[in-house]
Structures are given as structure tokens and as C-alpha cells.
Design a protein around this motif. Structure first.
Motif, PDB file in Angstrom:
ATOM      1  N   ASN A  79      69.468  31.252   5.623  1.00 59.77           N
ATOM      2  CA  ASN A  79      68.197  31.976   5.522  1.00 59.77           C
ATOM      3  C   ASN A  79      68.158  33.207   6.410  1.00 59.77           C
ATOM      4  O   ASN A  79      67.100  33.818   6.571  1.00 59.77           O
ATOM      5  N   TYR A  80      69.286  33.576   7.013  1.00 57.49           N
ATOM      6  CA  TYR A  80      69.417  34.852   7.717  1.00 57.49           C
ATOM      7  C   TYR A  80      70.540  35.629   7.047  1.00 57.49           C
ATOM      8  O   TYR A  80      71.646  35.088   6.840  1.00 57.49           O
ATOM      9  N   ARG A  81      70.280  36.882   6.725  1.00 55.32           N
ATOM     10  CA  ARG A  81      71.269  37.675   5.999  1.00 55.32           C
ATOM     11  C   ARG A  81      72.591  37.763   6.759  1.00 55.32           C
ATOM     12  O   ARG A  81      73.674  37.622   6.181  1.00 55.32           O
ATOM     13  N   ASP A  82      72.516  37.949   8.096  1.00 57.11           N
ATOM     14  CA  ASP A  82      73.753  38.100   8.864  1.00 57.11           C
ATOM     15  C   ASP A  82      74.554  36.806   8.906  1.00 57.11           C
ATOM     16  O   ASP A  82      75.797  36.828   8.949  1.00 57.11           O
ATOM     17  N   GLU A  85      76.373  36.453   5.576  1.00 58.60           N
ATOM     18  CA  GLU A  85      77.503  37.380   5.529  1.00 58.60           C
ATOM     19  C   GLU A  85      78.676  36.894   6.365  1.00 58.60           C
ATOM     20  O   GLU A  85      79.837  36.981   5.948  1.00 58.60           O
ATOM     21  N   ILE A  91      73.985  36.044  -0.653  1.00 60.61           N
ATOM     22  CA  ILE A  91      72.575  35.937  -0.273  1.00 60.61           C
ATOM     23  C   ILE A  91      71.869  35.098  -1.332  1.00 60.61           C
ATOM     24  O   ILE A  91      71.917  35.422  -2.518  1.00 60.61           O
ATOM     25  N   ASN A 216      64.542  38.656  10.844  1.00 61.61           N
ATOM     26  CA  ASN A 216      65.618  38.778   9.863  1.00 61.61           C
ATOM     27  C   ASN A 216      65.692  37.611   8.888  1.00 61.61           C
ATOM     28  O   ASN A 216      66.671  37.476   8.147  1.00 61.61           O
ATOM     29  N   ILE A 218      65.385  35.713   5.561  1.00 59.43           N
ATOM     30  CA  ILE A 218      65.372  36.130   4.161  1.00 59.43           C
ATOM     31  C   ILE A 218      64.083  35.655   3.506  1.00 59.43           C
ATOM     32  O   ILE A 218      63.382  36.420   2.828  1.00 59.43           O
ATOM     33  N   PHE A 219      63.767  34.398   3.688  1.00 61.70           N
ATOM     34  CA  PHE A 219      62.534  33.818   3.165  1.00 61.70           C
ATOM     35  C   PHE A 219      61.643  33.486   4.355  1.00 61.70           C
ATOM     36  O   PHE A 219      62.028  32.706   5.226  1.00 61.70           O
TER      37      PHE A 219
END
Length: 282
Positions: A79-82, A85, A91, A216, A218-219
């Protein structure tokens, strides 16, 4: 209001931590062994305002999980983009859901056990969200946030081989005993100005490994609760782990610095306190 549960396992008592360090005994107002609703928290505030509560000793006393044994611990993965990645994952288009058993929940300074046969026990600092009422088929993120009673620091410990290399779902790598310390306090939602602007940090043996922000996500928190309520009936006292930022051992170069017995992990979120636990052997 900051609530603290102190005492040996099964014999904890609950108190309200004051700015001057005193712990006001809420025995008889809040049940230390069951989930708290909004009505329970209102009763605690009224008792504090009325005055006359005795003090509860807590210096040098074990601190238990600030959430009385939750019926459900619901977790949101990637649930965090970083973090997505760093692990090479896409994502997600919708929140990824998995569960942890109540037996994973321990106090903020209790020993976390590395499972037998484990070579890839990993760490994850997370914002834990605690519900204060039932949430069922909610219509908006605003309704989701309105169901939040408070927040805690959560450590979503994971065994990556069990989780990712042993087939099936993630559950085997997420549900080992002691794999979800919570604490040190239950901070009521009214004392957290913006849960989407909190810094999260985690250290292993004094080395900073994770340093992120809930900005940061995502949701967002309200959306996560709204989404979950379309599939699950959430109840007061349920805990939602909202995801972890980058910096986990899984995302690092080989040899990855997974946790071993004797390692010391410290976990902190702005305004919610700090946990410290030593890794032991199961």
C-alpha cells in the motif's frame, strides 16, 4: 486520550496516560480484556474529567498490547508505492488483503520469535487503525474515517520464504506467533490531526532501515475501510494494518539483512510512540 495497558499477560490493567507521565487507573471504566467502542471511550473521558481517579504504577511494569485481544487483524499489502517498487511488484489496482491471527498480537516490548527453520524473517513498520464501531457496506471514505476509534504503532513481522516461496497464500509467512507487536499506546483519533501526514521509522540494531510517511499511502485510511466493508463486516476493536513503506530486507541487495535472534528492532510513528523488542528463537 492515550490509553496504556500494563501488567503481565492476562492480567493487564488499563489507564490513561497524562502529559505529566501519570497513568490514571480506568479499572471499572474500561474493560482491559475486551474491545472498546466509542461509547466506552466517551465514558473514559467523562471519568477523567470528573477527577478522583487513582494512579496506576507503570514504571518498570510490562506494557501489553494497547488493543485488547482483537478478533481480527486485517492487513493491506503493497500500500506504499515505494514498497511495491522495491519488491518488484505492480502497483495494485485494488487493496491487497490478508489476515493475521489474534495470537500474533503481543506488547510493544515483548520478544518476537524467529520461527523454527526461518532464514528470511523480515520487518515492516505500519500504522495500525483500530475501529470503534461496526463498519458494513460503507458508502464513502468519509464514513470509513468516522469508524476509526484510534491509532497504534504496528510491526507486521513477515517470514518471506514462508510467505512467497512455499505456495498458496501469504498467510504462512504472516501468522507465526508474536508476529504483530502493537503499542505502546492507543491514541484516540481526535488526538491525531491528520493520519495521512505521519512519519514512520524502523531501526534494526540502531541502523535506520525504514523512513517513510503515511502521505505516500496508495489507498488512504478511509478508503481502505470503505473497501473492506464491501466484503467483510468490521467490528469495534478490529485492527487494520495499513501497509509499510520502502526499506524492508526483501527489497535490499543480497545478502539481504533478514532478522536473527538477538537483533533489536525499534519502531516509531509520529505522535504514537515507540516500540522496542528483541528477536528471540522459537
Amino acid at each position: 486520550m492515550k490509553l496504556l495497558r500494563v501488567g503481565e499477560p492476562g492480567a493487564e490493567r488499563v489507564g490513561a496516560l497524562q502529559e505529566d507521565g501519570r497513568l490514571l487507573d480506568l479499572t471499572g471504566v474500561l474493560d482491559a480484556g475486551r474491545a472498546w467502542t466509542f461509547a466506552d471511550l466517551d465514558a473514559a473521558r467523562a471519568a477523567i474529567a470528573a477527577g478522583g481517579l487513582p494512579e496506576l504504577a507503570h514504571e518498570g511494569v510490562r506494557t501489553g498490547s494497547p488493543v485488547p485481544r482483537p478478533a481480527a487483524v486485517i492487513c493491506i499489502g503493497l500500500n506504499y508505492r515505494d514498497h511495491a517498487e522495491e519488491t518488484g511488484a505492480a502497483i495494485p489496482a485494488e487493496p491487497i488483503i490478508f489476515m493475521k491471527m489474534p495470537s500474533t498480537v503481543i506488547g510493544p516490548n515483548d520478544t518476537v520469535l524467529v520461527p523454527r527453520g526461518s532464514e528470511k524473517t523480515d520487518y515492516e513498520v505500519e500504522l495500525g487503525v483500530v475501529l470503534g464501531k461496526q463498519a458494513r457496506y460503507l458508502d464513502s471514505a468519509e464514513e470509513g474515517l468516522a469508524a476509526v476509534a484510534g491509532y497504534v504503532v504496528s510491526h507486521d513481522v513477515s517470514e518471506r520464504e514462508f510467505q512467497l516461496e512455499r505456495g498458496g497464500t501469504w498467510d504462512k509467512g504472516k501468522n507465526c506467533e508474536t508476529f504483530n507487536p502493537l503499542g505502546p499506546w492507543f491514541v484516540t483519533a481526535d488526538e491525531v490531526a491528520d493520519p495521512h501526514q505521519l512519519g514512520l521509522r524502523l531501526w534494526v540494531n540502531g541502523e535506520l532501515r525504514q523512513d517513510g510517511s503515511t502521505s505516500n499511502l496508495i489507498f488512504g485510511i478511509g478508503e481502505v475501510i470503505r473497501y473492506l466493508s464491501q466484503f467483510l463486516v468490521l467490528e469495534a476493536g478490529d485492527v487494520i494494518n495499513t501497509g509499510t513503506p520502502a526499506g524492508v530486507a526483501l527489497g535490499m541487495a543480497d545478502p539481504k539483512p533478514y532478522l536473527r535472534p538477538g537483533d533489536v528492532v525499534e519502531v516509531e510513528i509520529d505522535g504514537l510512540g515507540r516500540m522496542r523488542h528483541e528477536m528471540g528463537a522459537a
